[in-house]
Design an enzyme around this catalytic site. Structure first.
Site, short mmCIF file in Angstrom:
data_model
loop_
_atom_site.label_atom_id
_atom_site.label_comp_id
_atom_site.label_asym_id
_atom_site.label_seq_id
_atom_site.Cartn_x
_atom_site.Cartn_y
_atom_site.Cartn_z
CB SER A 71 -0.88 0.01 1.25
OG SER A 71 -1.51 1.27 1.38
CE1 TYR B 91 -4.61 -2.64 4.81
CE2 TYR B 91 -3.74 -0.45 4.44
CZ TYR B 91 -4.21 -1.64 3.94
OH TYR B 91 -4.28 -1.82 2.58
#
Ligand code: NDP
Length: 253
Positions: free
Chosen positions: A147, A160
């Site tokens: 990400s 996360y």
């Protein structure tokens, strides 16, 4: 084109979002694709049907990741599906795409949420690679979806982002290990990309998210799938251990 004819691929989390788009794209290039899912059976079967209607080959494989026995279950389904269709259990392409999002403020994150995020997003990809290497032919491809949040601060996504930071490490070290087999290992980092999250139905929210990209729009699953598909081809043979920024310029600041 058909740059992946004769290859087999496993895409985790391929029932929806970028995984779905990646499965469709790899199949278009000629690969036989295992469409992995956990709960969305109907959606996964729909992906398989779409691929078949387009003249491609695919089958669905169910397994919840992040729980004991996950990799074993996935590979039972994968190997059965491959054997039925190819007579072997050889695998050429692994796309570690399945993941769970965070969206929890640091002060509210519980140890249970933290463990679950790591189990699905980081631990499962490691053990899927470990297991997949038994089946993977020389010249294979491993692509891990990380990400842009590993390079772009967002205090609501710390746990996360930590899991994705761990995912990034897979490319560095496995690329070195697997170079002698001509297997490449790379990370692809999406920015904000449309998925089933209801937020993408709110025009003002989408407009705000769009401003994070240099192109003033949110990413579409296909924007990322095209990058993954390229890394899976022979044309990407000289790229390994890379972090590929597929954020639409979000990291330019
Ligand atoms: P979606 O949320 O649309 O879909 C998630 C997929 O992963 C589904 O196929 C789902 O299966 C599967 N999955 C989720 N949890 C599990 C589990 N425990 N076991 C097995 N399968 C599971 O995904 P996106 O397209 O949004 O995201 C794909 C990847 O990209 C993820 O790794 C995500 O972290 C990453 N990413 C996403 C961004 C975004 O803005 N969307 C930005 C940056 C990175 P099922 O349908 O059966 O539940």
């Amino acid at each position: 084109s058909s740059r992946l004819t004769g290859r087999t691929a496993l895409v985790t989390g391929a029932s929806r979002g970028m995984g779905r788009a990646t499965a469709l794209r790899l199949a278009q290039e000629g690969a036989l694709v295992a469409v992995h899912y956990s709960t969305s059976e109907e959606a996964a079967e729909e992906v398989v049907e779409l691929i078949e209607k387009d003249g491609g080959r695919a089958f669905a494989v169910r397994a919840e990741l992040g729980v004991a026995g996950d990799v074993h279950e996935l590979f039972l389904g994968l190997e059965n599906g491959l054997r039925e269709r190819t007579g072997t259990t050889d695998l050429d392409i692994l796309v570690n795409n399945a993941g769970v999002m965070g969206g929890v403020k640091p002060e509210d994150t519980t140890p249970e949420q933290f463990d679950r995020l790591f189990a699905v997003n980081a631990k499962a990809p490691f053990f899927l690679i470990q297991r997949a290497l038994k089946n993977m032919r020389d010249g294979g491809r491993i692509i891990n979806i990380t990400s842009g949040l590993t390079r772009f601060a967002n205090p609501d996504e710390i746990a996360y982002a930590m899991t994705k930071g761990a995912v990034d490490q897979l490319a560095l070290h496995f690329a070195k290990l697997l170079g002698p087999r001509n297997i490449t290992v790379n990370s692809v980092a999406p920015g904000i990309t449309r998925n089933g999250n209801p937020v993408f139905g709110i025009p003002e929210a989408v407009e705000q998210m769009a401003q994070l990209s240099a192109f003033n729009r949110v990413g579409e699953p296909e924007d990322v799938a095209d990058v993954v598909a390229f890394l899976a081809t022979d044309e990407a043979r000289w790229i390994t251990g890379s972090f590929v920024d597929a954020t639409g310029g979000t990291l330019l600041g």
